[in-house]
Design an enzyme around this catalytic site. Sequence first.
Site, PDB file in Angstrom:
ATOM      1  N   LYS A 208       0.861  -1.190   0.000  1.00 12.04           N
ATOM      2  CA  LYS A 208       0.000   0.000   0.000  1.00 12.04           C
ATOM      3  C   LYS A 208       0.894   1.236   0.000  1.00 12.04           C
ATOM      4  O   LYS A 208       1.689   1.447   0.917  1.00 12.04           O
ATOM      5  CB  LYS A 208      -0.915   0.008   1.215  1.00 12.04           C
ATOM      6  CG  LYS A 208      -1.867   1.202   1.253  1.00 12.04           C
ATOM      7  CD  LYS A 208      -2.789   1.124   2.461  1.00 12.04           C
ATOM      8  CE  LYS A 208      -3.725   2.305   2.521  1.00 12.04           C
ATOM      9  NZ  LYS A 208      -4.625   2.239   3.707  1.00 12.04           N
ATOM     10  N   ARG A 218     -11.027   9.404   1.889  1.00 13.68           N
ATOM     11  CA  ARG A 218     -10.953  10.008   3.220  1.00 13.68           C
ATOM     12  C   ARG A 218     -12.149  10.906   3.480  1.00 13.68           C
ATOM     13  O   ARG A 218     -12.624  11.015   4.609  1.00 13.68           O
ATOM     14  CB  ARG A 218      -9.630  10.752   3.384  1.00 13.68           C
ATOM     15  CG  ARG A 218      -8.442   9.784   3.462  1.00 13.68           C
ATOM     16  CD  ARG A 218      -7.088  10.464   3.431  1.00 13.68           C
ATOM     17  NE  ARG A 218      -6.030   9.460   3.405  1.00 13.68           N
ATOM     18  CZ  ARG A 218      -4.778   9.706   3.066  1.00 13.68           C
ATOM     19  NH1 ARG A 218      -4.409  10.933   2.708  1.00 13.68           N
ATOM     20  NH2 ARG A 218      -3.879   8.738   3.070  1.00 13.68           N
ATOM     21  N   LYS A 231       1.069   9.979   5.903  1.00 11.58           N
ATOM     22  CA  LYS A 231       1.216   8.573   6.278  1.00 11.58           C
ATOM     23  C   LYS A 231       2.487   7.946   5.700  1.00 11.58           C
ATOM     24  O   LYS A 231       2.579   6.725   5.554  1.00 11.58           O
ATOM     25  CB  LYS A 231      -0.028   7.793   5.828  1.00 11.58           C
ATOM     26  CG  LYS A 231      -1.320   8.347   6.432  1.00 11.58           C
ATOM     27  CD  LYS A 231      -2.522   7.448   6.168  1.00 11.58           C
ATOM     28  CE  LYS A 231      -3.771   8.008   6.837  1.00 11.58           C
ATOM     29  NZ  LYS A 231      -4.929   7.098   6.742  1.00 11.58           N
ATOM     30  N   LYS A 262      -2.229  -1.389  -3.720  1.00 13.42           N
ATOM     31  CA  LYS A 262      -3.079  -0.205  -3.650  1.00 13.42           C
ATOM     32  C   LYS A 262      -2.195   1.030  -3.720  1.00 13.42           C
ATOM     33  O   LYS A 262      -1.219   1.107  -2.972  1.00 13.42           O
ATOM     34  CB  LYS A 262      -3.866  -0.222  -2.327  1.00 13.42           C
ATOM     35  CG  LYS A 262      -4.828   0.935  -2.153  1.00 13.42           C
ATOM     36  CD  LYS A 262      -5.567   0.830  -0.819  1.00 13.42           C
ATOM     37  CE  LYS A 262      -6.508   2.005  -0.631  1.00 13.42           C
ATOM     38  NZ  LYS A 262      -7.209   1.956   0.678  1.00 13.42           N
ATOM     39  N   SER A 288     -10.408   5.469  -4.792  1.00 13.43           N
ATOM     40  CA  SER A 288     -11.376   6.565  -4.946  1.00 13.43           C
ATOM     41  C   SER A 288     -10.919   7.624  -5.930  1.00 13.43           C
ATOM     42  O   SER A 288     -11.724   8.144  -6.721  1.00 13.43           O
ATOM     43  CB  SER A 288     -11.643   7.194  -3.585  1.00 13.43           C
ATOM     44  OG  SER A 288     -10.441   7.700  -3.006  1.00 13.43           O
ATOM     45  N   TYR A 327     -15.349   0.533  -7.060  1.00 17.19           N
ATOM     46  CA  TYR A 327     -16.659   1.148  -6.850  1.00 17.19           C
ATOM     47  C   TYR A 327     -17.550   0.938  -8.063  1.00 17.19           C
ATOM     48  O   TYR A 327     -18.759   1.149  -7.990  1.00 17.19           O
ATOM     49  CB  TYR A 327     -16.485   2.641  -6.558  1.00 17.19           C
ATOM     50  CG  TYR A 327     -15.592   2.880  -5.360  1.00 17.19           C
ATOM     51  CD1 TYR A 327     -16.070   2.684  -4.065  1.00 17.19           C
ATOM     52  CD2 TYR A 327     -14.255   3.244  -5.515  1.00 17.19           C
ATOM     53  CE1 TYR A 327     -15.246   2.847  -2.959  1.00 17.19           C
ATOM     54  CE2 TYR A 327     -13.427   3.416  -4.424  1.00 17.19           C
ATOM     55  CZ  TYR A 327     -13.921   3.218  -3.149  1.00 17.19           C
ATOM     56  OH  TYR A 327     -13.098   3.382  -2.065  1.00 17.19           O
TER      57      TYR A 327
END
Length: 338
Positions: A208, A218, A231, A262, A288, A327
Amino acid sequence: MICEDPMKPTVAPFPAARPRRLRSTPALRNLVRETTLTSDDLIWPVFVRDGDGIEEPIASMPGVTRRSIDKVVDAAIEARALGIPAICLFPYTDPVLKTSDCAEAWSPDNLVNRAIRAIKSAVPDIAVMTDVALDPYNINGHDGYVVDGEIVNDETVEALVKMTVAQADAGADIIGPSDMMDGRIGAMRSALEAAGHRNVTILSYAAKYASAYYGPFRDAVGASGALKGDKKTYQMDPGNTDEALRMIERDLSEGADMVMIKPGLAYLDICQRIKSTFGAPTFAYQVSGEYAMIEAAAQNGWIDGERIMLESLTAFKRAGCDGVLTYYAPAAARLLNG
């Protein structure tokens, strides 16, 4: 490591060889297609929120909603009807429940655990995947505990193990650790075995990346405003590929059943390299930001949204992925099912 002899295609000279012959009709193109996408390849990420009878649009993800548990059950029923084998749950947690100790993450009655039970009661044959990370429950938006500005590893793993067991107790089929803490797969696997959850699978977010593609997600889980800093100390540097192989090997050796890369489209080289090296069940997450970019361009009339959707999903399969979190799962399944 998988070693294969390189392919040595034999092609006759023109006009004996006319490659366009095999492209000349739909029937011939279907017969020789190398990569096939079906609804079996899809996992549908779904956002769950509190309340009843709610489908709340997410502005940065056109067509995606936050759903109350009853509407999440409806989504699971729809997924089964479309031949989608699994859905993945992400919570939109009430800000008053976000704390520095993240205790809501392993509450038996938190949103995700209630949603799991409701889905398995209504649609027992669909696989329910969960997310394991503290960011939806953390007052500072990080995937782990923050102590004096540092995201601490070992204390976070202890919390993630409690979260994992609570989700398995609720009936989760697939645990999806997305936190990127060191040693968490081994700790989760040991805890699941000890708790009698021998058949619960782990689909590890093993590679990731610290990506800019996560912004709309988020927003969807309500973590954007809470996040302090970035992060990069626990998610991977986008410039690294060898590190991805090390992370995959580590997680498989600790007991992961499946692995994930990811984000997706910007990391197809990683997908291909991981699948060809390890041969393990390999997934990617069309995140997303990828979804939002396609939707924005389609809504502006700049691209054919349906064709780009299917082309992008096929790219994951072509790169070696066994499946994709997207999605687009219901929309793609409708098209693929005719």
